[in-house]
Design an enzyme around this catalytic site. Structure first.
Site, short mmCIF file in Angstrom:
data_model
loop_
_atom_site.label_atom_id
_atom_site.label_comp_id
_atom_site.label_asym_id
_atom_site.label_seq_id
_atom_site.Cartn_x
_atom_site.Cartn_y
_atom_site.Cartn_z
N GLY A 105 -18.93 7.60 -0.54
CA GLY A 105 -18.02 7.94 -1.62
C GLY A 105 -18.17 6.96 -2.76
O GLY A 105 -19.27 6.46 -3.04
N LYS A 136 0.87 -1.18 0.00
CA LYS A 136 0.00 0.00 0.00
C LYS A 136 0.91 1.22 0.00
O LYS A 136 2.07 1.13 0.41
CB LYS A 136 -0.85 -0.01 1.28
CG LYS A 136 -2.11 0.80 1.20
CD LYS A 136 -3.30 0.00 0.69
CE LYS A 136 -4.52 0.89 0.59
NZ LYS A 136 -5.69 0.17 0.10
P1 NAD Z 1 -14.01 7.74 -1.07
O1 NAD Z 1 -12.93 8.69 -0.70
O2 NAD Z 1 -14.60 7.81 -2.41
O3 NAD Z 1 -15.23 7.87 -0.04
C1 NAD Z 1 -15.07 8.00 1.33
C2 NAD Z 1 -16.29 8.79 1.82
O4 NAD Z 1 -16.25 8.80 3.26
C3 NAD Z 1 -16.31 10.25 1.37
O5 NAD Z 1 -17.59 10.58 0.87
C4 NAD Z 1 -15.98 11.03 2.64
O6 NAD Z 1 -16.59 12.30 2.68
C5 NAD Z 1 -16.57 10.10 3.71
N1 NAD Z 1 -16.01 10.29 5.04
C6 NAD Z 1 -14.73 10.54 5.38
N2 NAD Z 1 -14.63 10.63 6.73
C7 NAD Z 1 -15.88 10.41 7.21
C8 NAD Z 1 -16.42 10.36 8.52
N3 NAD Z 1 -15.68 10.57 9.59
N4 NAD Z 1 -17.74 10.09 8.65
C9 NAD Z 1 -18.52 9.88 7.57
N5 NAD Z 1 -18.07 9.92 6.30
C10 NAD Z 1 -16.76 10.18 6.13
O7 NAD Z 1 -13.44 6.29 -0.73
P2 NAD Z 1 -13.94 4.89 -1.32
O8 NAD Z 1 -13.12 4.56 -2.50
O9 NAD Z 1 -15.43 4.91 -1.42
O10 NAD Z 1 -13.50 3.89 -0.15
C11 NAD Z 1 -14.23 3.83 1.06
C12 NAD Z 1 -13.52 2.87 2.02
O11 NAD Z 1 -13.43 1.58 1.42
C13 NAD Z 1 -12.07 3.27 2.34
O12 NAD Z 1 -11.80 2.91 3.67
C14 NAD Z 1 -11.25 2.42 1.40
O13 NAD Z 1 -9.96 2.17 1.90
C15 NAD Z 1 -12.07 1.16 1.37
N6 NAD Z 1 -11.87 0.38 0.15
C16 NAD Z 1 -12.10 0.95 -1.06
C17 NAD Z 1 -11.91 0.18 -2.22
C18 NAD Z 1 -12.20 0.74 -3.58
O14 NAD Z 1 -12.26 -0.03 -4.54
N7 NAD Z 1 -12.41 2.04 -3.72
C19 NAD Z 1 -11.48 -1.14 -2.12
C20 NAD Z 1 -11.26 -1.69 -0.85
C21 NAD Z 1 -11.46 -0.91 0.28
#
Ligand code: NAD
Length: 366
Positions: free
Chosen positions: A196, A94
């Site tokens: 998100g 990562k």
């Molecule tokens: P993203 O950045 O698109 O979305 C994250 C969302 O969380 C945003 O809308 C943000 O405003 C919100 N947020 C941040 N802090 C917050 C809080 N304290 N309370 C409420 N909302 C809050 O990220 P993503 O790609 O949707 O990923 C979301 C999670 O899933 C992350 O932890 C990421 O590591 C994990 N993840 C994502 C993927 C992927 O394919 N994108 C794969 C595996 C794991």
């Protein structure tokens, strides 16, 4: 396994570098800095026994550099187990870039970061994570082939988030089957924290199945958008965790199941996308078990994204991506049953299967 975060002072005084609490036999950690572009990044390569380390790049305005280091150590370790449990020939890695993406992210900075990735010669492949877009991976691709998650128009598998959401949805259904005896989400009240890239798609899938979805985010604009698009309710209270509901889906950042929140939780199932949802795997995993809350291990059910980007390396297509992602349902159910039969936490059951796979490969190559 210990996952508490030491204070910066404790770290400085007491712990030598490899004594960092989140250090867990990581193979390599690379610090990357470029003053011209403002880049400060850390790449963590946790384990490459099953294959090259693959994991996304997170860009985040960390309070301290220690927070960034801890995050990359925890996240890269999680990727090792995610790839292993999903049956992929990949190791765990990562990267984190320190800073607010809205303020400091430029194509120059992303290219410079890509050059650092390139110096690892394929030991680490990057992809997107929080704070990154597919277009950023396209920029990185200009300077290194060791990147996945690039645009479909550029030969990549595109944004992994919808596939991640589909895997989480499958894992959630399996956890519901285990908890309620059937996997229908219709009529279930689901709290989605973070709407998100992944959270929004999960909202779509769950509401299409007839679930009653309650959304929460720190971004008010997103809340209105998603609420209007899918006709879902916005959470207006001050403690989402105490809300009466069936399922809690953490889809923002990690460690939301912690000393403070765990006693408030009234849900029967936790199944979401965020990495490292349990602030402490042992303590909070066991407390969830005692409270009778079914926990679908995060690194197992959020593997859709890595399945999607792995397709770029292996050259397999959409059908295989879908089949492998759907299989998260069976794996989740198997693990929940195994945990129950052996009276261990679901997280421990998933970890032991992943560790066995790595150990078998290691022994076969000795
Ligand atoms: P993203 O950045 O698109 O979305 C994250 C969302 O969380 C945003 O809308 C943000 O405003 C919100 N947020 C941040 N802090 C917050 C809080 N304290 N309370 C409420 N909302 C809050 O990220 P993503 O790609 O949707 O990923 C979301 C999670 O899933 C992350 O932890 C990421 O590591 C994990 N993840 C994502 C993927 C992927 O394919 N994108 C794969 C595996 C794991």
């Amino acid at each position: 396994m210990i996952t508490e975060v030491l204070t910066a002072n404790q770290l400085k005084k007491e712990a030598p570098v490899f004594g960092q609490l989140s250090f867990d036999n990581h193979e390599q950690v690379v610090f990357c800095q470029d003053k011209d572009t403002g880049l400060k990044a850390i790449i963590g390569v946790h384990n490459t026994i099953l294959g090259p380390a693959l994991g996304g790049t997170r860009m985040y305005d960390y309070k301290t550099e220690w927070d960034a280091l801890n995050d990359v150590l925890r996240l890269s370790r999680g990727m090792t187990y995610k790839a292993a449990i999903t049956g992929l020939n990949l190791g765990g890695g990562k990267a984190v870039i320190i800073g607010d993406p809205k303020k400091i992210k430029t194509p120059e900075l992303m290219k410079r970061f890509g050059e650092f990735v390139h110096t690892l010669g394929g030991k680490y492949y990057t992809a997107e994570d929080v704070g990154m877009e597919t277009s950023d991976m396209d920029t990185v691709r200009q300077v290194t082939p060791y990147v996945t998650g690039i645009s479909e128009s550029k030969g990549g598998a595109g944004n992994p988030s919808p596939v991640t959401a589909y895997g989480v949805f499958m894992g959630m259904k399996a956890a519901a089957k285990f908890a309620y005896g059937n996997d229908a989400l219709a009529g279930k009240r689901i709290l989605v924290e973070g709407i998100g890239h992944v959270g929004e798609e999960l909202v779509r899938l769950a509401s299409e199945e007839g679930a009653s979805v309650l959304i929460s985010d720190i971004n008010q604009e997103r809340l209105s958008e998603v609420s209007n698009t899918y006709g879902v309710e916005i959470y207006r209270g001050d403690s989402l965790y105490a809300e009466t509901a069936d399922i809690y889906a953490p889809c923002a950042l990690g460690a939301t199941v912690n000393d403070e929140t765990i006693h408030k939780l009234k849900v029967k199932v936790i199944a979401g996308a965020a990495n490292n949802q349990l602030a402490n795997e042992n303590i909070h995993g066991t407390l969830l078990q005692k409270k009778g809350i079914v926990y679908a291990p995060d690194f197992l059910i959020n593997a859709g994204g890595i399945i999607n980007v792995y397709a770029e390396i292996e050259g397999y297509g959409r059908d295989q991506i879908k089949t492998k992602t759907e299989n998260i349902y069976n794996t989740t159910l198997d693990i929940l049953n195994k945990a129950k039969a052996t009276n261990i936490t679901a997280n421990a059951a998933a970890l032991s299967i992943a560790e066995d796979r790595i150990a078998t490969r290691k022994n076969s190559t000795l």
